[in-house]
Structure formats: structure tokens, C-alpha cells
Design a protein around this motif. Structure first.
Motif, PDB file in Angstrom:
ATOM      1  N   GLY A 108       0.689  -1.212   0.148  1.00  0.00           N
ATOM      2  CA  GLY A 108      -0.178   0.109  -0.099  1.00  0.00           C
ATOM      3  C   GLY A 108       0.836   1.173  -0.111  1.00  0.00           C
ATOM      4  N   GLN A 109       0.068   2.378   0.290  1.00  0.00           N
ATOM      5  CA  GLN A 109       0.668   3.776   0.290  1.00  0.00           C
ATOM      6  C   GLN A 109       0.716   4.456   1.573  1.00  0.00           C
ATOM      7  OE1 GLN A 109       2.517   5.135  -2.384  1.00  0.00           O
ATOM      8  NE2 GLN A 109       2.320   3.370  -3.626  1.00  0.00           N
ATOM      9  N   PRO A 110       1.476   4.110   2.567  1.00  0.00           N
ATOM     10  CA  PRO A 110       1.474   4.677   3.791  1.00  0.00           C
ATOM     11  C   PRO A 110       1.672   6.043   3.916  1.00  0.00           C
ATOM     12  CG  PRO A 110       3.199   3.046   3.921  1.00  0.00           C
ATOM     13  CD  PRO A 110       2.911   3.401   2.363  1.00  0.00           C
ATOM     14  N   ARG A 111       0.679   6.879   4.707  1.00  0.00           N
ATOM     15  CA  ARG A 111       0.654   8.249   4.454  1.00  0.00           C
ATOM     16  C   ARG A 111       0.421   8.883   6.012  1.00  0.00           C
ATOM     17  NH1 ARG A 111      -4.366   9.432   0.728  1.00  0.00           N
ATOM     18  NH2 ARG A 111      -5.226   7.412   1.669  1.00  0.00           N
ATOM     19  N   PRO A 112       0.494   9.878   6.172  1.00  0.00           N
ATOM     20  CA  PRO A 112       0.568  10.552   7.648  1.00  0.00           C
ATOM     21  C   PRO A 112      -1.148  10.610   7.753  1.00  0.00           C
ATOM     22  CG  PRO A 112       2.019  12.054   6.418  1.00  0.00           C
ATOM     23  CD  PRO A 112       1.344  10.947   5.268  1.00  0.00           C
ATOM     24  N   VAL A 113      -1.715  10.628   8.963  1.00  0.00           N
ATOM     25  CA  VAL A 113      -2.959  10.675   9.239  1.00  0.00           C
ATOM     26  C   VAL A 113      -3.505  11.945   8.784  1.00  0.00           C
ATOM     27  CG1 VAL A 113      -4.422  10.943  11.388  1.00  0.00           C
ATOM     28  CG2 VAL A 113      -2.727   9.056  11.362  1.00  0.00           C
ATOM     29  N   THR A 114      -2.858  12.763   8.930  1.00  0.00           N
ATOM     30  CA  THR A 114      -3.455  14.354   8.305  1.00  0.00           C
ATOM     31  C   THR A 114      -3.787  14.215   6.757  1.00  0.00           C
ATOM     32  OG1 THR A 114      -1.402  15.258   8.173  1.00  0.00           O
ATOM     33  CG2 THR A 114      -2.741  15.647  10.126  1.00  0.00           C
ATOM     34  N   ASP A 115      -3.403  12.912   6.131  1.00  0.00           N
ATOM     35  CA  ASP A 115      -3.851  12.694   4.858  1.00  0.00           C
ATOM     36  C   ASP A 115      -5.148  11.895   4.826  1.00  0.00           C
ATOM     37  OD1 ASP A 115      -1.782  14.096   3.844  1.00  0.00           O
ATOM     38  OD2 ASP A 115      -0.571  12.420   2.736  1.00  0.00           O
ATOM     39  N   LEU A 116      -5.640  11.472   5.834  1.00  0.00           N
ATOM     40  CA  LEU A 116      -6.704  10.511   5.943  1.00  0.00           C
ATOM     41  C   LEU A 116      -7.700  11.153   6.760  1.00  0.00           C
ATOM     42  CD1 LEU A 116      -4.640   7.227   7.074  1.00  0.00           C
ATOM     43  CD2 LEU A 116      -5.284   7.969   4.599  1.00  0.00           C
ATOM     44  N   VAL A 117      -7.454  11.978   7.530  1.00  0.00           N
ATOM     45  CA  VAL A 117      -8.664  12.883   8.365  1.00  0.00           C
ATOM     46  C   VAL A 117      -8.331  14.572   8.035  1.00  0.00           C
ATOM     47  CG1 VAL A 117      -8.980  11.033   9.986  1.00  0.00           C
ATOM     48  CG2 VAL A 117      -7.265  12.728  10.602  1.00  0.00           C
ATOM     49  N   ASP A 118      -9.295  14.995   8.435  1.00  0.00           N
ATOM     50  CA  ASP A 118      -9.365  16.703   8.505  1.00  0.00           C
ATOM     51  C   ASP A 118      -9.067  17.060   9.730  1.00  0.00           C
ATOM     52  OD1 ASP A 118      -9.582  19.325   7.926  1.00  0.00           O
ATOM     53  OD2 ASP A 118     -11.520  19.135   7.533  1.00  0.00           O
TER      54      ASP A 118
END
Length: 422
Positions: free
Chosen positions: A125-135
Motif C-alpha cells: 500500500g501507500q503509507p501516509r500521515p494521518v492528516t492525509d486520511l482525516v481533516d
């Protein structure tokens, strides 16, 4: 996108009343809390609440530290909830400052399904910071105006107040109280505060967090979820050391004995004289912060930050004067523009810029002490070879009250990685 609000404060009962009001306003909100009282034993107590559940879980961590808790459980849990619920309140343990937590939320990658990314291998997958997943909507800080100013100007440590059981945790209550308010987008109080002319705490809050609206815990409205904030609101984004030191438009005049000093100069500080002068920042001062440079190390950007009776100084990078083209390209557009606008024919972008919020101290006396610590005309004329021989008591990291500094040339800790100190 799922909304996320970070909630913090050192008064547990008041924070819990704020949580209750948030749940009244939005019964479907998810409240996630990690209680760190047994962290020194490698245990963390997680509490998850929504409309249906009030679930408590004891977590056993391989490494008993705040960083491990956030990376191994908080980040994966938030990532797993992203897109499945409308709103999350991340209720921080009382001993946590929100800025390093928010830095982690925006910088450390995690799998979108909630699995922590493993930097030692190639994760799927593509690990991303939490702030890319939530506002991330912002930070809400709860305080008691009857006690907050005493906390913010004292010198008690967290272990002395019973807020930490970690033997290496030497932070002060003032550092925590000031850091939580300074980074707040919304301030929640246990009672209404009076006008600044008669309430010194109000005068301090007006200058420390000028853009943060205030709510009373039991009567809070949608601003508890960081709705309707001003366009310039921080919304959980950590500061850059080269940003303006004044956010918003805080009052600069003196009210009820509270006044902000803006100190600016271009020539370097004499290290020994500055070391003597910084004692003036530890008595009658709520907050001092800013960047500066020393004659003994003209390439280094140093950052000073005080709260109450404690002060820290650290190395946070290099000045652009003398830097190569690659260094210029790696900094932000804002920093390049500010450096160019303020360029000095001798000092380049080097400058002394400090903001000192006083509640009892005389700002004019502090200004005089700091100016006396600058190199004199004769010392400037002597040149850099003479400067390098000046006594330098700071090292690369320095605390007040004074402890043995790290030797010059020792390990340098980036300011944005301060969550590792906890």
C-alpha cells in the motif's frame, strides 16, 4: 472526510466536562483517550467512546514511552477510523503538549487500513500521515483561569506535581501549561473570565493566543469542534522557526501589568554576556521565544524558548548567508522571501528576534540586558577570528536552571522532533 479535533488540558475534571458537552452537541462523535499514568511500567490504558460503546483496554508496549504509544496505537487507530466515522476527538493525556503530537499526526506515515508502516521493509500500500486520511480541524485547550497563570509562571516540574512518573521527564508545569495554550485554536475555561483591565489571566491569554476564541466548558457551541475559526488559525500545523513570532494581532500595549516586548537586533550576541542576561527571562515572564545567533558560531540558527522558571535553547538549523544554491532551494518560499527582504550587507539573514511576554517583569529592563549582551563596536571590529575565542557556556543544547551543556559538536536535536523527549 472524517474530522479530527485534538483536546488537551491539565485539569482532568474540566476536560471531562468538555468531552460531555461535545458528546451532547454530537452524540455520534468518537472520543479516543490514552491514559499514560503507568507508562513507566510499559502499560497504557486506552478508552474508546462512541454512541454505543465505552470500551477500556490495557495496552502492553514493548517500549514505555510517549512516542511508542502514539506510533504503535494512536496513529493506527485513527487511520482505521478514518472514513468510517464523521468526527473524532483525540483526548490527550494531561502531560502531553499538542504541538509534538500534531507534528507526528502530520509527519509519520501509517497504512491507510490502520497498520503501522514498517520503515525496515517495503510495506504494502501507500503509507501516509494521518492528516492525509482525516481533516485535522484544530486544537482545543481546557484551563482553569483561577490556577492557570500560577502554573504558567512557576518552576514546579511535572513529577513534583504528580503529572509524570518518568524519571527522565524534567519538563515544568509551566512548559506544559503555556505550550497547551499557545498552540490552541480554541480555549475552553471553567468559568467566564473578566476584561483584561481587571483580570491579568485574560490579559495574558489575549497576547499568548490572540486568535483563539474562548468558551465556557458547559456552554460551549460548535466552536468546540473548531468550527468558524479565523482564516489565519493554526489548525494543528506546527510552527516553523523562521515564521513570524507573532501570530494574529496581539495587543502590544501594557494592560494590568502585562506587556509584550519585541526584541530585534542584527549583530551577534556575546555568549558569556547573553548567558548572564537570560536570567532576566526567568522571573516575571510568562513566555519568551525566538531565534538568535552567537558570535562563536555564526552559521548556527539557535532557538530560545522559556515558560515560567524554565528555559531551553537548541540548535535548529543554519543561516542562509554563505549557504550554497542547494540549501536555498531546500527552504520554503516564505523563508527565501523573508531572507531576501531583510538581507544585511554584513550579517546576511542573521538576526536576533525574540518575543517576551511579561506579567510582572519590566520589559524595558529586559531589553537593556539583552542589548548589553550584543557585541560592542570594538568587538565587532575585531572580527570572527577573535569571536571564535570568546567563552561559550551554551554548548549545542542548554537548559535553565543551568545544567551541564552538551559539548560543542555534540548531537543536535531538531526542534520538530521534540516528541522524542517525552
Amino acid at each position: 472526510m472524517t474530522e479530527l479535533v485534538v483536546l488537551c488540558g491539565t485539569v482532568p475534571d474540566a476536560v471531562e466536562r468538555t468531552v460531555a458537552r461535545m458528546r451532547e452537541l454530537d452524540p455520534d462523535v468518537v472520543v479516543l483517550h490514552h491514559e499514560l499514568h503507568d507508562l513507566d511500567r510499559g502499560r497504557v490504558r486506552r478508552r474508546y467512546r462512541d454512541r454505543e460503546l465505552d470500551e477500556r483496554t490495557v495496552l502492553e508496549l514493548a517500549h514505555g514511552c510517549v512516542t511508542c504509544t502514539i506510533r504503535e496505537d494512536v496513529l493506527p487507530t485513527l487511520a482505521a477510523l478514518a472514513g468510517k466515522v464523521r468526527r473524532i476527538v483525540l483526548h490527550l493525556d494531561p502531560r502531553l503538549e499538542p504541538e509534538p503530537v500534531c507534528w507526528t499526526l502530520g509527519s509519520v506515515p501509517v497504512e491507510p487500513n490502520g497498520t503501522a508502516a514498517d520503515s525496515r521493509s517495503d510495506p504494502p500500500g501507500q503509507p501516509r500521515p494521518v492528516t492525509d486520511l482525516v481533516d485535522l480541524r484544530g486544537v482545543v485547550t481546557v484551563l482553569d483561569p483561577d490556577t492557570w497563570l500560577d502554573d504558567a509562571t512557576g518552576d514546579a516540574t511535572l513529577p513534583e506535581r504528580g503529572l509524570s512518573t518518568l524519571p527522565e521527564d524534567e519538563r515544568t508545569v509551566a512548559q506544559l501549561a503555556v505550550g497547551q495554550v499557545e498552540f490552541a485554536d480554541v480555549i475552553v475555561t471553567t468559568r467566564s473570565t473578566g476584561p483584561a483591565e481587571v483580570d491579568r489571566t485574560t490579559a495574558v491569554l489575549d497576547r499568548l493566543a490572540p486568535m483563539a476564541p474562548r468558551q465556557v466548558a458547559e456552554r460551549g457551541d460548535d466552536r468546540l469542534f473548531c468550527a468558524g475559526l479565523p482564516q489565519q488559525a493554526r489548525r494543528g500545523v506546527p510552527s516553523d522557526v523562521h515564521e513570524s513570532l507573532l501570530r494574529g494581532t496581539p495587543p502590544l500595549d501594557a494592560v494590568n501589568g502585562v506587556r509584550t516586548l519585541l526584541f530585534s537586533a542584527r549583530r551577534p550576541f556575546h555568549p558569556d554576556r547573553l548567558h548572564d542576561a537570560i536570567s532576566s527571562l526567568l522571573d516575571g515572564v510568562v513566555r519568551a521565544r525566538g531565534r538568535f545567533w552567537l558570535a562563536t558560531r555564526p552559521e548556527a540558527v539557535l532557538w530560545l524558548e522559556s515558560a515560567g522558571g524554565g528555559l531551553q535553547i537548541g540548535h535548529v538549523g543554519e543561516w542562509l548567508d554563505g549557504a550554497d544554491e542547494q540549501a536555498w532551494e531546500q527552504v520554503s518560499d516564505q523563508r527565501r522571501a523573508l531572507a531576501a527582504l531583510g538581507w544585511h550587507p554584513r550579517w546576511g539573514d542573521r538576526a536576533q528576534d525574540l518575543v517576551v511576554l511579561c506579567h510582572e517583569a519590566d520589559p524595558d529592563e529586559i531589553d537593556a540586558r539583552l542589548r548589553e549582551a550584543l557585541l560592542t563596536d570594538a568587538e565587532v571590529a575585531a572580527g570572527e577570528d577573535a569571536w571564535s575565542a570568546l567563552p561559550d557556556p551554551f554548548g549545542w543544547a542548554h537548559d535553565e536552571p543551568c545544567s551541564n551543556p552538551e559539548p560543542v559538536g555534540g548531537d543536535l536535536a531538531a526542534r520538530d522532533e521534540r516528541e522524542g523527549e517525552n
